[in-house]
Design a protein around this motif. Structure first.
Motif, PDB file in Angstrom:
ATOM      1  N   ALA A  35       0.842  -1.189   0.000  1.00  0.00           N
ATOM      2  CA  ALA A  35       0.000   0.000   0.000  1.00  0.00           C
ATOM      3  C   ALA A  35       0.879   1.241   0.000  1.00  0.00           C
ATOM      4  CB  ALA A  35      -0.901  -0.011   1.233  1.00  0.00           C
ATOM      5  N   GLY A  36       0.311   2.337  -0.520  1.00  0.00           N
ATOM      6  CA  GLY A  36       0.970   3.626  -0.424  1.00  0.00           C
ATOM      7  C   GLY A  36       2.001   3.926  -1.479  1.00  0.00           C
ATOM      8  N   ALA A 131     -10.500  11.264  -3.663  1.00  0.00           N
ATOM      9  CA  ALA A 131      -9.431  11.851  -2.860  1.00  0.00           C
ATOM     10  C   ALA A 131      -8.608  10.710  -2.279  1.00  0.00           C
ATOM     11  CB  ALA A 131     -10.005  12.728  -1.742  1.00  0.00           C
ATOM     12  N   ASN A 132      -7.306  10.892  -2.240  1.00  0.00           N
ATOM     13  CA  ASN A 132      -6.412   9.826  -1.795  1.00  0.00           C
ATOM     14  C   ASN A 132      -5.241  10.398  -1.031  1.00  0.00           C
ATOM     15  OD1 ASN A 132      -3.617   8.378  -2.761  1.00  0.00           O
ATOM     16  ND2 ASN A 132      -5.169   6.892  -2.191  1.00  0.00           N
ATOM     17  N   VAL A 133      -4.860   9.725   0.053  1.00  0.00           N
ATOM     18  CA  VAL A 133      -3.623  10.036   0.775  1.00  0.00           C
ATOM     19  C   VAL A 133      -2.924   8.714   1.064  1.00  0.00           C
ATOM     20  CG1 VAL A 133      -4.405  12.190   1.816  1.00  0.00           C
ATOM     21  CG2 VAL A 133      -4.823  10.031   2.996  1.00  0.00           C
ATOM     22  N   VAL A 146       0.744   2.668   3.864  1.00  0.00           N
ATOM     23  CA  VAL A 146      -0.638   2.906   4.250  1.00  0.00           C
ATOM     24  C   VAL A 146      -1.271   3.817   3.206  1.00  0.00           C
ATOM     25  CG1 VAL A 146      -0.040   4.894   5.691  1.00  0.00           C
ATOM     26  CG2 VAL A 146      -2.168   3.653   6.128  1.00  0.00           C
ATOM     27  N   SER A 147      -2.559   3.605   2.933  1.00  0.00           N
ATOM     28  CA  SER A 147      -3.263   4.487   2.004  1.00  0.00           C
ATOM     29  C   SER A 147      -4.738   4.528   2.370  1.00  0.00           C
ATOM     30  CB  SER A 147      -3.093   4.027   0.550  1.00  0.00           C
ATOM     31  OG  SER A 147      -3.733   2.784   0.338  1.00  0.00           O
ATOM     32  N   TYR A 148      -5.359   5.659   2.047  1.00  0.00           N
ATOM     33  CA  TYR A 148      -6.803   5.819   2.233  1.00  0.00           C
ATOM     34  C   TYR A 148      -7.354   6.526   0.998  1.00  0.00           C
ATOM     35  CZ  TYR A 148     -11.263   7.848   3.537  1.00  0.00           C
ATOM     36  OH  TYR A 148     -12.576   8.228   3.527  1.00  0.00           O
ATOM     37  N   ASP A 175     -11.947   3.365   1.265  1.00  0.00           N
ATOM     38  CA  ASP A 175     -11.021   2.249   1.210  1.00  0.00           C
ATOM     39  C   ASP A 175      -9.750   2.583   1.974  1.00  0.00           C
ATOM     40  OD1 ASP A 175      -8.513   0.874  -0.144  1.00  0.00           O
ATOM     41  OD2 ASP A 175     -10.227  -0.401  -0.581  1.00  0.00           O
ATOM     42  N   GLY A 176      -9.377   1.730   2.918  1.00  0.00           N
ATOM     43  CA  GLY A 176      -8.132   1.887   3.661  1.00  0.00           C
ATOM     44  C   GLY A 176      -7.284   0.643   3.546  1.00  0.00           C
ATOM     45  N   ARG A 177      -5.998   0.828   3.308  1.00  0.00           N
ATOM     46  CA  ARG A 177      -5.076  -0.294   3.136  1.00  0.00           C
ATOM     47  C   ARG A 177      -3.854  -0.112   4.026  1.00  0.00           C
ATOM     48  NH1 ARG A 177      -5.038  -3.412  -1.765  1.00  0.00           N
ATOM     49  NH2 ARG A 177      -2.789  -3.517  -1.498  1.00  0.00           N
TER      50      ARG A 177
END
Length: 434
Positions: A35-36, A131-133, A146-148, A175-177
């Motif tokens: 992720a990320g 939107a993504n971080v 990590v990603s959301y 979605d969270g990873r």
């Protein structure tokens, strides 16, 4: 059970009428990655040289912004039998930032919007935004990612696994990873990861003939581990094991629980990015069992393969195929099998002229829902959907900040229970980049 097997597009087409499965493949890393991470720029971007956008840099921080306005025509904006034609106005924008330091540490964020207006058919107007971080931290030997992602999207009646209504159905996804890449002192590495998704349809306005869509709200939890053995640099043997839990948030009165548990195992080989070829293939098997015995068990082989060939720095051809079980996304509670294939070619001509073309096919097979669900909103007869599509695009890069694009897309689509019907879309657009 949801298996995310990424389809790689060959170019940023302006098409507004592609059919997709509801699973949001293109927003998630491919199987076997953490992720990320951010993907590497394609060869064509590096080859453009003087025409590639630079963004704005502030130390380790880079900010990119872009927007486009496109206008054209589509002969069937309802994406249904006997649909209406209309002019098309498509407005897109994206703002992103990434900060990198050291060899692997990075954080990033982005927000994008895609607004489509039909002057002659306003009921089909729709706006998607995401939107993504995310980020990756390197411990020196291991890494954590990590990603959301939040997505506000709409379904159209020809989307695979979609509800059949005469207007867009809005829904949202969170979605969270989280993943951890553990590298041994030898050639082995392991990536345990968890992915939590929430689908919800709260924005759909119910009508007398169509109830509220809250019965489709659900949470999906996928846990998995990828074992990698490095044959040589950027080339790995892969073993992927996953378990998936689907939990519906609203249980319908008189219908058994639709909750299910699933598992899958896949093995394959990733050739990496050495030379002009990139090849990856995974094959395996998956199963899904429902909490209620009346729904039975669904089993299927699964496969993913991707071949990317760059004979020169100016040309890339990509072929991708996949097969597996998709989520029981709409009334059909027993899920469905999905098969898709896409080939795309991108060629940079005279450094500032880029030609792209693609062809694809997607097919979904829906088994019959159990007989005891007849006369309920959950019942679905055995059926199938097939999508064929071809398209071409030309981009004229005026400078780093401006380009003109024109594209044409043809597709043959159908909704569940209807015959095939053609959709023609033509767009011309102006694009600005920071």
């Amino acid at each position: 059970m949801v298996i995310r097997l990424g389809l790689t597009a060959a170019a940023p087409f302006l098409s507004v009428d592609s059919a997709l499965a509801q699973v949001i493949d293109n927003y998630f890393p491919a199987i076997g990655s953490g992720a990320g991470d951010l993907s590497e720029e394609p060869a064509q971007v590096r080859a453009m040289g003087a025409y590639a956008p630079l963004g704005k840099r502030y130390g380790p921080l880079r900010i990119d912004a872009e927007g486009s306005e496109s206008e054209g025509y589509a002969n069937n904006v309802d994406r249904n039998v006997g649909g209406h034609s209309s002019a098309v106005i498509s407005t897109q924008g994206n703002l992103s930032a990434v900060s990198r330091w050291g060899k692997r540490d990075q954080v990033h964020g982005s927000i994008s919007v895609d607004d489509i207006r039909y002057p002659s058919r306003s009921i089909q107007n729709r706006t998607n935004w995401t939107a993504n971080v995310g980020g990756v931290h390197d411990f020196g030997h291991d890494t954590i990612g990590v990603s959301y992602t939040h997505l506000a999207l709409v379904q159209m009646p020809t989307d695979l696994g979609a509800l059949i209504v005469n207007h867009p159905v809005p829904y949202q996804v969170d979605d969270g990873r989280l993943s951890y890449t553990a590298t041994t002192h030898g050639r082995f590495s392991f990536i345990p990861q968890v992915d939590v998704q929430r689908y919800y349809f709260d924005n759909f306005a119910p009508t007398p003939s169509q109830p509220s869509q809250s019965y489709r709200d659900r949470v999906l939890i996928t846990e998995g581990v990828t074992a990698q053995y490095e044959m040589r640099q950027d080339s790995h043997i892969l073993l992927v094991m996953q378990g998936t839990e689907i939990r519906y948030q609203t249980q319908l009165t008189g219908a058994p629980s639709r909750d299910s548990n699933g598992a899958s195992v896949m093995a394959g080989y990733d050739f990496g990015m050495r030379g002009p070829l990139r090849f990856r293939a995974l094959v395996g098997y998956q199963t899904r069992r429902y909490s209620a015995n009346g729904y039975g068990t669904i089993n299927s082989p699964m496969a993913e393969a991707e071949l990317s060939w760059s004979p020169t720095r100016l040309t890339t051809a990509t072929l991708s195929v996949r097969h597996g079980i998709e989520d029981s996304a709409f009334e059909n509670v027993v899920g469905y099998t999905f098969t898709g294939a896409r080939i795309g070619v991108t060629h940079t001509y005279q450094r500032n002229i880029v030609f792209s073309a693609y062809g694809q096919i997607q097919k979904a097979n829906y088994p019959s829902a159990p007989a005891f669900l007849q006369n309920t909103v959950l019942y679905q007869e055995r059926n199938n959907q097939t999508y064929y599509g071809v398209g071409a695009e030309v981009d004229w890069l005026i400078n780093r900040h401006m380009r003109l694009a024109a594209n044409y897309d043809f597709s043959s689509q159908n909704t569940v229970g209807s015959g095939q019907f053609p959709i023609h879309t033509f767009l011309v657009g102006f694009h600005l980049s920071l």
